[in-house]
Enzyme design. Structure first.
Site, mmCIF file in Angstrom:
data_model
loop_
_atom_site.group_PDB
_atom_site.id
_atom_site.type_symbol
_atom_site.label_atom_id
_atom_site.label_comp_id
_atom_site.label_asym_id
_atom_site.label_seq_id
_atom_site.Cartn_x
_atom_site.Cartn_y
_atom_site.Cartn_z
ATOM 1 N N HIS A 1 0.773 -0.996 -0.053
ATOM 2 C CA HIS A 1 0.048 0.109 -0.041
ATOM 3 C C HIS A 1 0.843 1.349 0.075
ATOM 4 C CE1 HIS A 1 -3.347 -2.571 0.472
ATOM 5 N NE2 HIS A 1 -2.956 -2.840 1.629
ATOM 6 N N GLU B 257 -4.386 -11.559 -33.015
ATOM 7 C CA GLU B 257 -3.079 -11.466 -32.624
ATOM 8 C C GLU B 257 -2.679 -13.078 -33.369
ATOM 9 O OE1 GLU B 257 -2.698 -12.240 -28.312
ATOM 10 O OE2 GLU B 257 -4.552 -13.036 -28.207
ATOM 11 N N ASP C 130 1.987 -11.392 -29.635
ATOM 12 C CA ASP C 130 1.628 -12.704 -30.244
ATOM 13 C C ASP C 130 1.668 -12.647 -31.949
ATOM 14 O OD1 ASP C 130 1.434 -14.430 -28.163
ATOM 15 O OD2 ASP C 130 -0.178 -13.551 -27.243
ATOM 16 N N CYS D 189 -3.264 -3.172 -28.948
ATOM 17 C CA CYS D 189 -3.037 -3.260 -27.361
ATOM 18 C C CYS D 189 -1.648 -3.961 -27.099
ATOM 19 C CB CYS D 189 -3.976 -3.894 -26.728
ATOM 20 S SG CYS D 189 -4.353 -5.598 -26.903
HETATM 21 C C1 PEP Z 1 -0.525 -9.234 -27.290
HETATM 22 O O1 PEP Z 1 -0.085 -10.543 -27.766
HETATM 23 O O2 PEP Z 1 -0.067 -8.317 -28.174
HETATM 24 C C2 PEP Z 1 -1.054 -8.915 -26.085
HETATM 25 C C3 PEP Z 1 -1.386 -7.647 -25.964
HETATM 26 O O3 PEP Z 1 -1.371 -9.915 -25.119
HETATM 27 P P1 PEP Z 1 -0.349 -10.495 -24.184
HETATM 28 O O4 PEP Z 1 0.921 -9.914 -24.467
HETATM 29 O O5 PEP Z 1 -1.068 -10.525 -23.029
HETATM 30 O O6 PEP Z 1 -0.434 -11.977 -24.815
HETATM 31 MG MG MG Z 2 -1.365 -12.045 -26.680
#
Ligand code: PEP
Ligand code: MG
Length: 543
Positions: free
Chosen positions: A188, A430, A454, A501
């Site tokens: 914390h 991905e 990925d 992402c």
């Molecule tokens: C990715 O594969 O780009 C992703 C965002 O997922 P992770 O890194 O959690 O596999």
């Molecule tokens: Mg991924």
């Protein structure tokens, strides 16, 4: 000059006198009492005052550090009212005819020991909370023996460790920095230090003690080093570092509240990636427009058994609420490959990255999937949650997912559980297969989020975990960029939004390329949000 090293939890440089805060060192005496009932009443009275105090602290903390971080004070109220805790204190008073202070201190020790001996890191951490609530009771039972944590001038706070209630008691304008002997980066203290945005280091060891009190010091939050009575050379070096940091922060600060818009008027969403409730502090502090990827598997990884629907619901609801209506994209569990969880009892595989992972587990063990979906849909009544599914390779999978989603919705309606009817459902792109099927997939879902980590692994046939191959693992490989372009085009064709992402989304050299491809959202780690905003605002796509 003496220097002490700890683990950095927040960057920046602080100059000033050290103030060592003692806590939890009060000596409690065992006193025989005559009137047991009156003593129990005294204890009950202190408990109700403590609960009242915590309710007030909670309100203050919500305003200062947000609901998620303030939640600890609600937990403390519950712990004070916990039946086992109360039975123990009252039992000791009754059976030994002793003072309430003593009964509370024995109970605190016993409970803290039980928590400390648990395997689960989260439960271990609760030992500090038991001490904290017991300290509060002690102070209310015997106010004269209590020395409040008052800071009269700006100081660098030093302590063995700070309980959450102590941290918020401190007048924040008087804290220049914080260093503790103990603590973990997820404690914390660390979370609150990050929230307050002050240089801080934890785990600096026993050298952080009362002998430091009053000494002049410099705390370098970048490296986690405390310089005591620093020499001229160190002072000059730190002054320069501080100056640069102030400039950088000022520059980025000016971007808060500003839109992520290019010079020619194209606006895009800049969201944050996170995997825990604690991470939301940084998300909010850095002014993210939403959460583009909440890696829900961390909930499973931190648990020693399947998290229940209610446990998951509580977490998802808190995330949704603390984001105050901003979009929160929660990804269903992505267990398998590098994220192994013992209680899933997954078979040993020769190629785990190509094996039983993510949606493949969910579709073969729908009971686990449905539990998570129910929790997510229920939490959607409290904010703007969207759900996304990882590791998709085919249209058939998505159709199967949508059927299961419909079943969950029917169940919730039958149970009278409210949920967001217009909740967006999306998929991660991905795998190369998902890209090649993205035209068809785009007809079934509300959005795509491209997972470049990925996508790179599966396109280039390079294990993302294998350090020896890191020179070959290139997310900016033209093959990966072309796949992103195809997925983006098919999203546009189907009238759905598309984001990135994976880590590549934070590559500022590619921001322009992504915007030209028609990417609508970039979801990056919190520390990159303002830098990305700066980049977007410098681009002119009309050229
Ligand atoms: C990715 O594969 O780009 C992703 C965002 O997922 P992770 O890194 O959690 O596999
Ligand atoms: Mg991924």
């Amino acid at each position: 000059m003496l220097s002490i090293s700890g683990t950095s939890v927040f960057s920046g440089v602080a100059f000033g006198p050290l103030r060592f805060l003692k806590s939890g060192e009060r000596k409690i005496s065992r006193v025989k009492i005559e009137d047991v009932d009156a003593e129990i009443e005294r204890y009950r009275q202190a408990t109700s005052e403590a609960v009242q105090e915590l309710a007030e602290i909670y309100e203050k903390a919500v305003a200062d550090v947000g609901e998620v971080n303030a939640a600890i004070f609600e937990i403390h109220q519950m712990m004070l009212e916990d039946e086992d805790y109360q039975d123990s204190v009252i039992g000791i008073i009754q059976t030994q005819s002793v003072n309430a202070e003593y009964a509370v201190s024995v109970t605190a020790e016993n409970f803290a020991q039980i928590f400390s001996s648990m395997d689960d890191a989260y439960m271990k951490g609760r030992a500090a909370d038991v001490h904290d609530i017991s300290e509060r009771l002690q102070r209310l039972l015997d106010p004269d023996s209590y020395e409040p944590l008052v800071l009269k001038r700006p100081v660098i706070v030093a302590a063995a460790d700070l309980a959450p209630s102590e941290t918020v008691q401190l007048e924040r304008s008087m804290i220049l920095g914080m260093i503790t002997a103990e603590g973990s980066t997820s404690s914390h203290t660390a979370i609150l230090a990050r929230t307050l945005g002050i240089p801080a280091a934890i785990g600096a060891g026993p050298a952080v003690n009362a002998s430091l009190d009053g000494k002049q010091a410099i705390l370098d939050g970048f490296t986690g080093t405390l310089y005591i009575e620093p020499d001229e050379e160190t002072t000059a070096l730190m002054a320069k570092k501080h100056e640069e940091d102030v400039k950088r922060r000022q520059l980025l600060e000016t971007l808060k509240g500003k839109p992520n818009v290019t010079l020619d008027g194209k606006e895009i969403d800049v969201f944050a990636n996170t995997g825990s409730l604690g991470g939301i502090v940084d998300v909010l502090k850095n002014d993210a427009g939403g959460i583009g990827l909440f890696r829900s598997e961390f909930l499973y990884l931190e648990s020693s058994d399947y998290p229940t629907e209610q446990e998951q619901f509580t977490v998802y609801k808190q995330i949704a609420e603390s984001m105050g209506g901003r979009k929160v994209v929660i990804r269903t569990l992505d267990i398998g490959a590098d994220k192994q969880v013992a209680y899933f009892n997954l078979p040993k595989e020769d190629n785990p990255a190509l094996g039983m992972r993510a949606i493949r587990i969910c579709l073969t063990r729908p009971e686990i999937f449905k539990t998570q979906l129910r929790a997510l849909f229920r939490a959607s009544a409290f904010g703007n949650i969207a759900i996304m599914f990882p590791m998709i390779i085919s249209v058939g999978e998505v159709e199967q997912i949508l059927e299961i989603v419909e079943e969950v919705k029917v169940e919730l309606r039958e149970m009278g559980m409210p949920f967001r009817e217009d909740l967006e459902l999306g998929i991660m792109i991905e795998t190369p297969a998902a890209v090649m099927m993205s035209d068809e997939l785009g007809k079934l879902v509300d959005f795509f989020s491209i997972g470049t980590n990925d996508l790179t692994q599966y396109t280039l046939a390079i294990d993302r975990q294998n350090q020896q191959l890191s020179q070959f693992y290139r997310p900016e490989h033209p093959a990966v960029l072309r796949l992103i372009e195809i997925a983006a085009a098919n999203a546009r064709k189907n009238g759905i939004w598309v984001g990135i992402c994976g880590e590549l989304g934070a590559n500022l050299d590619l921001t322009e390329t992504f915007l030209r491809m028609g990417i609508d959202e970039l979801s990056v780690s919190a520390g990159m949000i303002l830098r990305l905003r700066e980049k977007i605002r410098s681009l002119d796509l009309s050229k």
